[in-house]
Motif scaffolding. Sequence first.
Motif, PDB file in Angstrom:
ATOM      1  N   ALA A  93      38.579  60.849  38.196  1.00 14.84           N
ATOM      2  CA  ALA A  93      39.875  60.738  37.495  1.00 14.84           C
ATOM      3  C   ALA A  93      40.932  60.127  38.412  1.00 14.84           C
ATOM      4  CB  ALA A  93      40.322  62.114  37.012  1.00 14.84           C
ATOM      5  N   ASP A 164      46.183  61.261  35.353  1.00 17.60           N
ATOM      6  CA  ASP A 164      44.728  61.377  35.168  1.00 17.60           C
ATOM      7  C   ASP A 164      44.217  62.628  35.876  1.00 17.60           C
ATOM      8  OD1 ASP A 164      44.033  58.773  33.820  1.00 17.60           O
ATOM      9  OD2 ASP A 164      44.968  57.972  35.622  1.00 17.60           O
ATOM     10  N   ALA A 168      41.554  66.175  34.668  1.00 13.33           N
ATOM     11  CA  ALA A 168      40.367  66.739  35.331  1.00 13.33           C
ATOM     12  C   ALA A 168      40.633  68.169  35.792  1.00 13.33           C
ATOM     13  CB  ALA A 168      39.970  65.855  36.520  1.00 13.33           C
ATOM     14  N   TYR A 228      34.777  61.448  33.633  1.00  8.78           N
ATOM     15  CA  TYR A 228      36.157  61.143  33.223  1.00  8.78           C
ATOM     16  C   TYR A 228      36.158  59.761  32.613  1.00  8.78           C
ATOM     17  CZ  TYR A 228      41.194  60.691  33.142  1.00  8.78           C
ATOM     18  OH  TYR A 228      42.490  60.531  32.717  1.00  8.78           O
ATOM     19  N   ALA A 245      38.272  64.244  29.964  1.00  6.02           N
ATOM     20  CA  ALA A 245      37.508  64.882  31.037  1.00  6.02           C
ATOM     21  C   ALA A 245      36.504  65.804  30.371  1.00  6.02           C
ATOM     22  CB  ALA A 245      38.425  65.672  31.961  1.00  6.02           C
TER      23      ALA A 245
END
Length: 335
Positions: A93, A164, A168, A228, A245
């Motif tokens: 990620a 991002d 995750a 991801y 994710a």
Amino acid sequence: MKTFEFRHATSVDDAVTAGTAPGTKFLAGGTNLLDLMKGGVEQPESLIDLRRLGLTTIAPTAEGGVFIEAGVSNSAVANHPLIRTQYPVLSHAILSGATTQLRNMATAGGNLLQRTRCPYFMQTTFSSCNKRDPGSGCAARHGFHREHAVFGASADCVAIHPSDMAVALAILDAVVHVQGPDGRRTIPIEGFFALPGDTPEVDNTLGTGELVLGIELPPSRFADHSWYLKVRDRHSYAFALVSVAAGLHVTDGVIDSAALALGAVAAMPWRLREAEAVLVGRAPGDEAFHAAARLAMNGAEPLAQNAFKVDLGRHSVVRALTRAAAVRIDDEDQP
Ligand code: SF4
């Protein structure tokens, strides 16, 4: 740029004390805050630089997890052997975001605290943005909102969180450690971000002066099966339109644990509990993954220009689960 005071914090206690003063901001990598200051979006009276505090260690915990201190660079997190082997979805990620230069400067704590990239928020030439200027209105609602939220929005704000990394962290059940004037506390990642409601200027649940010390990851469940997926308009240096994710734990051909979260659909990573539940007890494969996808976008409330995210979200869930089930992320798969 407006004039401001600047000094280095000498200790965590010193930073927290200074952080309680009105108009004070903490500075770490500066990859978001300094841009916002140059554009006049953020106008702090005082900047407290955290970079001499250290907080740059990644270490195993006694519980079998990992603790990432807030000042560790995004690059160092993504490339750390413990993260790459035990939490590959986090590495994946982070490496899907920004550029190498930005990841080298940006920190783990700053990644959580970065602000929305809604164009009306980023530009002071637009007059209506409740997040930047509370009570002024939301230009995005009746303007350009192709990239905005389909979950958890309010009449006052439809912005998304751009991280991002946080998506995750959501499936890893991360816990954020903070220190404030009243001492230390922990915040589960699901309780860290705030939906806009009628206070869209508030992005998270930190109190005044509270400083992020680090992020704790519990022992990894998804080292062998996670992914991801980031869908965006161009392949690099772009924020997600939708991201997923996905983590699976498979025993004897049956999913016994699953975690799913969407990014770029809300002001926080959007955990898909119903979809996770439908996966458990099934064999990994198309039937299970499509069953999860059918539930994934329940409750979505798209705007005129972003209804495509509903279909895109479903397809992305199937793709992410398929990749998670098939392979262990290894170095060749890293972006
Ligand atoms: Fe501002 Fe939120 Fe509206 Fe964007 S969506 S213009 S950040 S209030």
